[in-house]
Design an enzyme around this catalytic site. Structure first.
Site, short mmCIF file in Angstrom:
data_model
loop_
_atom_site.label_atom_id
_atom_site.label_comp_id
_atom_site.label_asym_id
_atom_site.label_seq_id
_atom_site.Cartn_x
_atom_site.Cartn_y
_atom_site.Cartn_z
N HIS A 111 0.83 -1.21 0.00
CA HIS A 111 0.00 0.00 0.00
C HIS A 111 0.87 1.26 0.00
O HIS A 111 0.71 2.14 -0.86
CB HIS A 111 -0.90 -0.02 1.24
CG HIS A 111 -1.73 1.21 1.42
ND1 HIS A 111 -3.07 1.26 1.12
CD2 HIS A 111 -1.42 2.47 1.86
CE1 HIS A 111 -3.54 2.48 1.36
NE2 HIS A 111 -2.55 3.22 1.82
N GLU A 112 1.76 1.35 0.97
CA GLU A 112 2.60 2.56 1.06
C GLU A 112 3.49 2.70 -0.16
O GLU A 112 3.79 3.82 -0.59
CB GLU A 112 3.43 2.53 2.35
CG GLU A 112 2.61 2.53 3.64
CD GLU A 112 1.60 3.65 3.72
OE1 GLU A 112 1.81 4.72 3.09
OE2 GLU A 112 0.57 3.47 4.40
N HIS A 164 1.79 4.61 -2.85
CA HIS A 164 1.97 6.06 -2.68
C HIS A 164 3.34 6.50 -3.19
O HIS A 164 3.47 7.55 -3.83
CB HIS A 164 1.86 6.43 -1.20
CG HIS A 164 0.46 6.46 -0.66
ND1 HIS A 164 -0.55 7.19 -1.25
CD2 HIS A 164 -0.09 5.88 0.44
CE1 HIS A 164 -1.66 7.04 -0.53
NE2 HIS A 164 -1.41 6.25 0.49
#
Length: 685
Positions: free
Chosen positions: A478-479, A482
């Site tokens: 997920h990170e 980003h």
């Protein structure tokens, strides 16, 4: 170099004030000291004031270049200092850093208001805005004009002087309240430790969890004992495996009551003031509620649209959660438990998973060492976007745990990526991605990004490396989504690079999660940390069959927090608000079962009390509608299909806020998103 500040006092060399003489011009972390920040902030404000004065007093007619671009590029030093300070405050905060934050918050609030309320400056911005359709601007340039103009309006530039003065006072108070909330939460996290000194207290815990707790105890000079903290990487395994129900209750109760202990770190009064001043500000700016004000610039546009989505999901999610509860209560009854509670959920959910799917998380962890998961993430980024990652040791880092990579594409420098993974007392909880330098390409001068990921994963223990849970692995993917958004950015201006709507910014991160456990990807990176053996096909099959396991719980606890957030920020009167009573009544009206607590209770809900997600926690599920729908295209074409990956990169990852969010999504997907894939992915249909 020697610099003279606003007070005329000679300042010693300050590494924040000159050109960064480092590889790739990254921040000189090894030279920055706490005492450097205040002089740097003061000088940054001074320089920014001069920039603004030059724009506002320019005798030439206002143009896109001399007003809008000039504003976008103004305050470069202040922006640089702010980014470094506030990013580092999240990862290495101490009393001195908090003291600086307390001093600088009102300074920055006043400085921002001085710019907003500069009438000649606003008149120049408005003049360009009013004639923007006649200037021959491209899509991104037009978007920049609209974003900057709307910023001024939303910050009160069109208000009369009396209302602007009111707004100044409100903004200053809110800036200090945000700092106070963060300080209280950090103190609450550090205040509780579950210290065990008897082996019988460790009943049920896997050896890796025990070793991790022993290592934490050793770090805190309690050799021979075992320490569990409120960090998710510590508390979650304890709740999942400890057969000591009394200890599960003790640690979970401490977790749920953070900021709600009627002590000096209690957050209830702070939150009430945050709500009060946010509502006052929203009313001054012409909005009925704070949520109306905040959502006006998001994809969702109105509270009604947010409530519609959340309520569509609430009933099916809660119904699934109730079925999950029934399965667990049946097993718990055999243990003599008749009052199944929230601190029992993780423990019995794991038992149900083992019974239903013959799947134990501890079977999986050995295949998900941090090193191998990192390789898997890099593999996907290379296959999808052609990126290569080379670890480098010649750049300064802000902590010994940080690893740095140069990111390249076909040998060409793309950016720098910092990553650090383990909890510390001085570090915020959770996981996040940020940047120390944003990509821009103003006047043909390309600036490469510097991106950073911070997580709080399970630590290595002895000879055993950090072995991640499935949740931690998904969080890392997920990170990293980003991070890809930052590394692959290809916008021209500052504002169009970062002003992404809250409910669109999670699309890149959440769609990247889909690659984490895809069988094709697992074959590449999920290898036993001791033997190097690839994860067995039978285990992958079990993971696939259980991928919707406990999704009723996960969705319900998330939706409960989102609805709580929206309920606070749609209040029209907070004068007599009782925080504890309001939370209880709101969750009661929803019908939330007592065995599930919201993912974040009010007093430690950092996302919404100054963390950038006020009336915005719903954004994760809003973006999940997009990511589930968008990943359907990858599944249809192939998860590494070059054309689909290029389209996602060109239309979403690289675009920042250069165009309307839905327009960008539709260019990638070819249509507006459907809710069906999300319901299917979460097993709610």
């Amino acid at each position: 170099m020697v610099i003279f500040g606003a007070c005329g006092k000679k300042q010693a060399d300050n590494p924040l004030l000159g050109k960064f003489d480092t590889p790739f011009e990254v921040p000189p972390f090894d030279k920055i000291k706490t005492e450097h920040y205040m002089p740097a902030f003061e000088e940054g404000i001074k320089q920014h004031d001069a920039d603004i004065k030059a724009i506002a007093e320019n005798k030439e007619a206002p143009t896109f270049e001399n007003t809008i671009v000039a504003l976008d590029t103004s305050g470069a030093l202040l922006n640089r200092v702010s980014i470094i300070f506030f990013n580092l405050k999240s990862v290495i905060s101490d009393d001195k850093m908090q003291e600086v934050a307390g001093k600088v918050a009102p300074m920055l609030s006043k400085h921002s208001d001085d710019i907003t309320f500069n009438k000649p400056l606003f008149e120049r911005v408005k003049a360009v805005y009013d004639k923007r359709q006649t200037l021959g601007l491209n899509t991104e340039q037009n978007r920049l004009v609209e974003l900057i103009y709307k910023d001024f309006i939303r910050a009160g530039a069109a208000l009369d002087l009396q209302k602007q003065d009111q707004l100044r006072k409100i903004n200053e108070k809110l800036s200090l309240l945000g700092v106070k909330f963060s300080e209280n939460l950090l103190a609450e996290n550090a205040a509780f430790k579950l210290v065990l000194d008897k082996k019988e207290d460790l009943a049920g815990l896997p050896q890796g969890v025990i070793d991790g707790a022993a290592a934490t105890a050793k770090e805190q000079k309690m050799d021979g004992k075992w320490v569990f903290t409120l960090d998710r990487s510590s508390i979650t395994p304890f709740l999942t495996y400890s057969s000591r129900r009394d200890l599960r209750e003790k640690i979970y109760t401490a977790y749920l009551n953070r900021g709600n202990n009627s002590n000096k770190n209690d957050n209830k009064a702070v939150i009430k003031d945050i709500l009060k001043y946010n509502l006052e500000r929203s009313r001054l700016l012409g909005f009925n509620t704070t949520a109306d004000y905040i959502l006006d610039i998001n994809m969702s546009k109105t509270p009604a649209n947010v409530f519609k989505l959340l309520n569509q999901l609430w009933t099916p999610a809660l119904n699934v959660a109730k079925k999950e509860l029934a399965d667990m209560e049946a097993i718990a009854a055999k243990d003599g438990i008749k009052d199944f509670s929230s601190w029992d959920w993780h423990y019995y959910a794991e038992k149900v998973r083992k019974a239903k799917y013959d799947l134990d998380e501890e079977q999986i962890r050995p295949y998900f060492s941090l090193e191998n998961v990192t390789k898997g993430i890099f593999y996907c980024a290379n296959k999808l976007y052609g990126l290569d990652f080379k670890q480098i040791n010649n750049v300064p880092v802000y902590h010994k745990d940080v690893v740095a990579y140069e990111v390249t594409e076909k040998g060409k420098h793309v950016g720098i990526l910092y990553m650090e993974f383990f909890p510390r007392e001085s570090k915020g909880g959770g996981a996040w991605c940020t940047g120390y330098r944003q990509q821009t390409n103003i006047n043909g001068k390309f600036v490469a990004p510097v991106v950073s990921i911070a997580c709080n994963f399970t630590k290595p223990s002895g000879d055993t490396p950090a072995l991640l849970s499935m949740d931690e692995t998904e969080t890392f993917f997920h990170e990293f989504g980003h991070a890809l958004n930052g590394l692959l950015a290809n916008t021209t201006y500052n504002k169009t690079g970062y002003a992404i709507p809250t409910d669109f910014v999670e699309l890149p991160s959440q769609i990247n999660e889909h690659w984490a456990f895809d069988p094709e990807v697992l074959k590449v990176y999920a290898k036993h940390y001791k033997t190097g053996e690839a994860i067995p096909a039978a285990l992958v099959e079990k993971m696939g069959k259980s991928d919707k396991f406990n999704q009723g719980f996960a969705t319900t606890e998330y939706l409960a927090a989102s609805l709580l957030d929206m309920s606070y920020y749609t209040l029209t009167d907070v004068a007599n608000l009782d925080i504890a009573k309001f939370e209880k009544e709101t969750l009661g009206k929803l019908g939330l079962i007592p065995q599930i607590a919201p993912r974040y209770r009010t007093t430690y809900f950092a996302h919404i009390w100054g963390g950038g997600y006020s009336a915005g926690y719903y954004a994760y599920i809003w973006a999940e509608v997009l990511d589930a729908d968008g990943f359907e295209l990858f599944k249809q074409k192939g998860i590494f299909d070059p054309a689909t990956a290029k389209s996602f990169r060109d239309n979403v990852l690289s675009q920042g806020a250069a165009d309307d969010a839905m327009a960008m999504y539709k260019r990638f997907r070819g249509a507006e998103p459907s809710l069906e894939p999300l319901l299917k992915n979460r097993g709610l249909k």
